[in-house]
Design an enzyme around this catalytic site. Sequence first.
Site, PDB file in Angstrom:
ATOM      1  N   GLU A  60      -8.247  11.694   5.435  1.00 29.63           N
ATOM      2  CA  GLU A  60      -9.110  10.532   5.173  1.00 29.63           C
ATOM      3  C   GLU A  60      -9.825  10.043   6.433  1.00 29.63           C
ATOM      4  OE1 GLU A  60      -7.014   7.213   3.482  1.00 29.63           O
ATOM      5  OE2 GLU A  60      -8.758   5.893   3.604  1.00 29.63           O
ATOM      6  N   GLU A  65      -3.266  -4.192  -1.568  1.00 26.52           N
ATOM      7  CA  GLU A  65      -4.641  -3.851  -1.937  1.00 26.52           C
ATOM      8  C   GLU A  65      -4.901  -4.048  -3.433  1.00 26.52           C
ATOM      9  OE1 GLU A  65      -5.096   0.150  -0.287  1.00 26.52           O
ATOM     10  OE2 GLU A  65      -5.679  -0.721   1.624  1.00 26.52           O
ATOM     11  N   ASP A 102      -2.980   2.385   9.384  1.00 25.29           N
ATOM     12  CA  ASP A 102      -3.323   3.182   8.212  1.00 25.29           C
ATOM     13  C   ASP A 102      -3.806   4.583   8.560  1.00 25.29           C
ATOM     14  OD1 ASP A 102      -3.840   4.003   5.680  1.00 25.29           O
ATOM     15  OD2 ASP A 102      -5.609   2.749   5.372  1.00 25.29           O
TER      16      ASP A 102
HETATM   17  O1  GCW Z   1      -5.512   4.485   3.542  1.00 25.69           O
HETATM   18  C1  GCW Z   1      -5.665   3.582   2.509  1.00 25.69           C
HETATM   19  C2  GCW Z   1      -6.636   4.265   1.631  1.00 25.69           C
HETATM   20  C3  GCW Z   1      -6.470   3.909   0.177  1.00 25.69           C
HETATM   21  C4  GCW Z   1      -5.023   4.097  -0.202  1.00 25.69           C
HETATM   22  C5  GCW Z   1      -4.175   3.169   0.643  1.00 25.69           C
HETATM   23  C6  GCW Z   1      -2.680   3.344   0.384  1.00 25.69           C
HETATM   24  C7  GCW Z   1      -4.045   4.825  -2.248  1.00 25.69           C
HETATM   25  O2  GCW Z   1      -7.934   3.979   2.085  1.00 25.69           O
HETATM   26  O3  GCW Z   1      -7.318   4.742  -0.547  1.00 25.69           O
HETATM   27  O4  GCW Z   1      -4.786   3.873  -1.564  1.00 25.69           O
HETATM   28  O5  GCW Z   1      -4.379   3.463   2.002  1.00 25.69           O
HETATM   29  O6  GCW Z   1      -2.066   4.087   1.131  1.00 25.69           O
HETATM   30  O7  GCW Z   1      -2.169   2.742  -0.523  1.00 25.69           O
END
Ligand code: GCW
Length: 702
Positions: free
Chosen positions: A399, A297, A371
């Site tokens: 989240e 990311e 995720d």
């Molecule tokens: O779940 C996603 C989140 C990001 C997060 C990423 C990760 C810290 O939306 O906000 O970044 O995973 O785990 O690296």
Amino acid sequence: MLAVGSSYTGASAENGYRLWLRYDKVKDEARLKSYRSQINYFIVEGNTPTLEVARKELALGLVGLLDEPQLPWQKLQSGQGIVVAVLGQNAGIDREIKTEDAQKLRTEGYLLYKTGQKLLVIGKDDKGVLYGVFHLLRLIQTSQPLDNLHVVENPKLQRRILNHWDNLDRTVERGYAGFSIWNWHTLPDYLDPRYTDYARANASIGINGTVLTNVNANALVLRSDYLEKVKALADLFRPYNIKVYLTARFSAPIELGKLPTADPLDPAVQRWWKEKVDEIYRLMPDFGGFVVKANSEGQPGPQNYGRNHADGANLLADALAPHGGIVMWRAFVYSAEDATDRHKQAYNEFVPLDGSFRENVMVQVKNGPIDFQPREPAHPMFGVMRKTPLLMEFQITQEYLGQGTHLVYLAPMWKEVLDFEIDGKGTTVASSLIPHPSSLSAIAGVANIGNDFNWTGYHFAQANWYAFGRLAWDSDLSSEKIAEEWLRMTFSNDEKFVKTVKTIMLNSHETCVNYMTPLGLHHIMATGHHYGPGPWVGDLSRPEWNPTYYHRADEKGVGFDRTATGTNAVEQYTPAVREVFSSRKHCPEKYLLWFHHVGWTEKLASGKTLWEALCRRYHQGAADVDNMRRTWQTMEKEVDGQRFHEVDMMLQIQEKEAKWWRDACLTYFQTFSKMEIPKDLEQPAHDLEYYKSLDYPYSPGH
Ligand code: GCW
């Protein structure tokens, strides 16, 4: 709104600040009498800083629970009392312990014994003493008898760590409980008393490490002045057996060191990290190590220089090794340029590297392959990398599970993964985390803590912090036992209350899955902030950021074919698991649309069509939230007014949002199924355009 005259800070305010460490007087008179007769003194032998903390906590707890302000600790040593000591420090006490029990104790372990007139709390070391003291206090808080006490406890995993996604400006990524509790501006000189309460709370549940900063890292935390701030926290946490770790930004040699590159094979880069790490250990000789999110990311990493994850991890590992530090290198990687099913990418990148990591590297893997979804099958990497210790990463902050306002007790979800059998031969994910007793073992949880009065934004979110710690200590504990402990300590020992609210908690995860992502649906949340439904989103630049990528709804059906006729992600699981997931017939319904594209009119086991089953799941989820609230309302007399009302208001939000999820998703999927929502179910209040038009630009945590 706050009623006139009520106070959030007054002595009687039930604002949740005390968490599960309330130590109010034992309510049950008979029990109180029995405790008082068994405890008329206590003594903690020895005087390390950790023993000092144990002594203070025991005094605090006993004075409150027994309501005995005069408890003669350490003065009177006759009659019945509590004796606390480290094994091997006092021959007289050691003689009272069975050799076989003493031999079972490992680092941080402890024994609780009732022998004659004494309640013994014996630690393998002073850390074990601290954990033993908290265990004893928990027994009293939960109103348990102490008469035949015989407990032998060791933690299953060595490192039990919170990961704070806290930024240096005090915003918290995916944080729904206010701002970061770390006030970097006033550190190191001002030590907020809250830091000590944080340490106490974590020690009480066995957490022994904390990563202070976000994995989307800022190199600044490695600058000398910030390291002084980190040191202040490390010094404060040390007596509580909590090690401090930091996130390392891979490009820090460029940003802080002014080097032209961060290439892991460049000698100047290696020197920079070595010197930086030496500096850290001069300040904090027991510093834990680094967590790294690299080439994920947008974060920098070794691949920027044509190197691989092992090259990157080993660079830091070599700098940390002389000091005993470790690297936790995250496997949460997926690439916008790679058309491979995102489910498969981490495995594809990391498994071939097995054997090339240094001994002090662990690979940190999220519980599932995508995720932190409301429900995911276990990540296929567990149990596969035999030469590399993997550590589990759970997300405590919600989240994708209702964020700051939904009551969702996460222990059942975590247990589902920990207890998952990897190979059909009894190896579970939990057991794979301890491949060998001498290898590194760890678990991490992304914290849900902020500076709100009640720490987690919602009273019930405290239960997830608590449950994470308890499961990190012992993954065999049941969700039910943990919920019960927490409720008794946090709210009340009233049997009816415990039984009723425990049921709410235990059902809450399945309820959330039902109203958000039933039958294996996943990642259909709104863009960016992930607040609310957004299954229609399909125009984001990266394909795997789009909900449409995950549900693949079309005229024929819905779901992601990950079998051999699709992306074949199932091949990453062992044959036993693969066979089950691949089979349309045997795949558990809860993962159905995760692995299969299923026709709208196909019949499920219940005999209902997929469309009807989907409608009924969504409706069940929303109806169960209504039930949760109705049930909670019957508890008004059992709970203090403040917390009762605050929870009730939250449940009202959850009721509204569950219906929103239900109706938004069904009106959207209906555009493909072209079938009616069964007539006996409440019909959506609005059309799809309405749900699509909703917009929440300031949703927190983003
Ligand atoms: O779940 C996603 C989140 C990001 C997060 C990423 C990760 C810290 O939306 O906000 O970044 O995973 O785990 O690296």
